[in-house]
Design an enzyme around this catalytic site. Structure first.
Site, mmCIF file in Angstrom:
data_model
loop_
_atom_site.group_PDB
_atom_site.id
_atom_site.type_symbol
_atom_site.label_atom_id
_atom_site.label_comp_id
_atom_site.label_asym_id
_atom_site.label_seq_id
_atom_site.Cartn_x
_atom_site.Cartn_y
_atom_site.Cartn_z
ATOM 1 N N MET A 47 0.774 -1.025 -0.127
ATOM 2 C CA MET A 47 0.198 -0.028 -0.018
ATOM 3 C C MET A 47 1.036 1.368 0.119
ATOM 4 S SD MET A 47 -3.074 -1.257 2.531
ATOM 5 C CE MET A 47 -1.831 -1.456 4.156
ATOM 6 N N ASP A 48 1.291 1.577 -1.279
ATOM 7 C CA ASP A 48 2.187 2.768 -1.347
ATOM 8 C C ASP A 48 1.528 4.155 -1.748
ATOM 9 O OD1 ASP A 48 4.592 4.167 -1.419
ATOM 10 O OD2 ASP A 48 5.455 3.319 -3.209
ATOM 11 N N GLY A 49 1.784 5.183 -1.109
ATOM 12 C CA GLY A 49 1.393 6.340 -1.604
ATOM 13 C C GLY A 49 0.584 7.104 -0.890
#
Length: 368
Positions: A47-49
């Site tokens: 879960m990047d960003g």
């Protein structure tokens, strides 16, 4: 628009509820079409960003993480409706503890809040029968977060429809080290148990042979000394004259008598001369051997099969020390959207790519 409830009374249906019902119907139709092909059993997400999303909207970082949690709930619902059995999320890396203390504390507070929400009766965990595992080196977590995580795992232990694995205080390197250490400890305990059992039964390796050596009488030693001394020389010493010292053993020849100790040393030297050390063989036989299956059995992720799809949002292709052991034969998907922006169509597109490459991935697995 008006609908009637079970009691016969009129209940208003808002446009929002109507759209939600229509959207749910369309999703079911879409997922039935996808179900014609192979459906992944295990979906993993990095879960990047979240922080970039908050910066993009010019809001505080905490708001980005909260939006990310809402996106996670939607993704879990889609996976459940699609028929995905296992979902793994990379929630917090051990490396994340190196961030600013204030940011780490805010994340821990948010984690504690969201973990406690999972215990509520109407949470998605109870609605869809999700069993939750918290994967990683949980001793790095603060006590309130660790206790809450353990409570959720106990509360959902009987759920079996979907399995959610939340990687907290996790890195793949730490997982591999942990698995090797636990495998060695387990094998060592087994070896100690076997040795203790042998001792308790009065069986000690090599004891009978030693007893035979020292039970020889002096006359028999004198008669056989010359013959056994020459046996010492086989493969080790070309010629022995008189009394020589071989590997610390006194070898007697030409009728020279030997004492008990010299006889035992001669026999031992003979074994060394022939290229075989009995004690070494016994030690090798008792050393614990760690196999691949032992390591995999002690992995944190041993409770789930290897992922079929690994999605990392924000367009990044790095695995960032996540599931390095388990992702050698899975589809890697990197949509450009930030995690709070991930939605249904990103999931559908990943499944379509998985179906297109399914035969190739299965072929690679069979080659292992």
């Amino acid at each position: 628009m008006v609908r009637y409830d079970d009691a016969g009374g009129a209940a208003a249906t808002t446009p929002t509820q109507l759209l939600e019902s229509l959207g749910s119907f369309m999703r079911r139709c879409l997922f039935r079409v996808l179900a014609v092909g192979p459906i992944p059993h295990h979906f993993a997400f990095i879960m990047d960003g979240n922080r970039r999303y908050a910066k993009k909207l010019n809001v505080e970082e905490g708001a980005g993480h909260k939006e990310g949690f809402s996106s996670l709930i939607s993704v879990l619902k889609y996976c459940y409706e699609l028929g995905v059995k296992y979902v793994t999320i990379y929630a917090f890396s051990i490396d994340n503890f190196q961030r600013k203390p204030a940011e780490v504390q805010n994340l821990m507070d948010l984690l504690l809040e969201k973990i406690n929400e999972l215990l509520k009766e109407q949470s998605i965990v109870n609605l869809y029968g999700i069993r939750v595992y918290f994967i990683g080196n949980l001793k790095f977590l603060s006590e309130p977060v660790r206790v809450a995580a353990e409570e959720v795992m106990m509360a959902t232990a009987r759920n079996s429809k979907v399995v959610l694995l939340v990687c907290l205080a996790y890195t793949s390197a730490d997982e591999i080290v942990h698995a090797v250490q636990e495998s060695f400890k387990n094998k060592s305990d087994e070896s100690l148990a076997v040795n203790a059992n042998q001792v308790s039964n009065g069986v000690i390796n090599g004891a009978e042979k030693v007893e035979k050596i020292y039970s020889l009488t002096v006359p028999s030693i004198e008669e056989s000394c010359k013959e056994k001394a020459s046996r010492v020389c086989n493969g080790a010493i070309e010629r022995v004259k008189g009394t020589e010292d071989i590997n610390g053993a006194t070898v007697c020849t030409d009728g020279v008598s030997c004492d008990y100790k010299s006889e035992a040393q001669a026999l031992r030297a003979g074994r060394i001369g022939n290229g075989v050390t009995e004690g070494f063989e016994e030690k090798q036989g008792n050393n614990p051997i760690i196999n691949l299956v032992d390591v995999e059995k002690h992995m944190y992720m041993a409770v789930a099969p290897d992922p079929d799809i690994l999605m990392r949002s924000s367009g990044e292709t790095r695995l960032s020390n996540f599931l390095l052991w388990q992702t050698s034969n899975c589809l890697l998907d990197s949509p450009a959207a930030l995690w709070p922006e991930i939605g249904l169509w990103h999931l559908v597109w990943a499944v379509l790519k998985f179906q297109r490459n399914h035969s190739f991935l299965e072929k690679k697995k069979k080659q292992l």
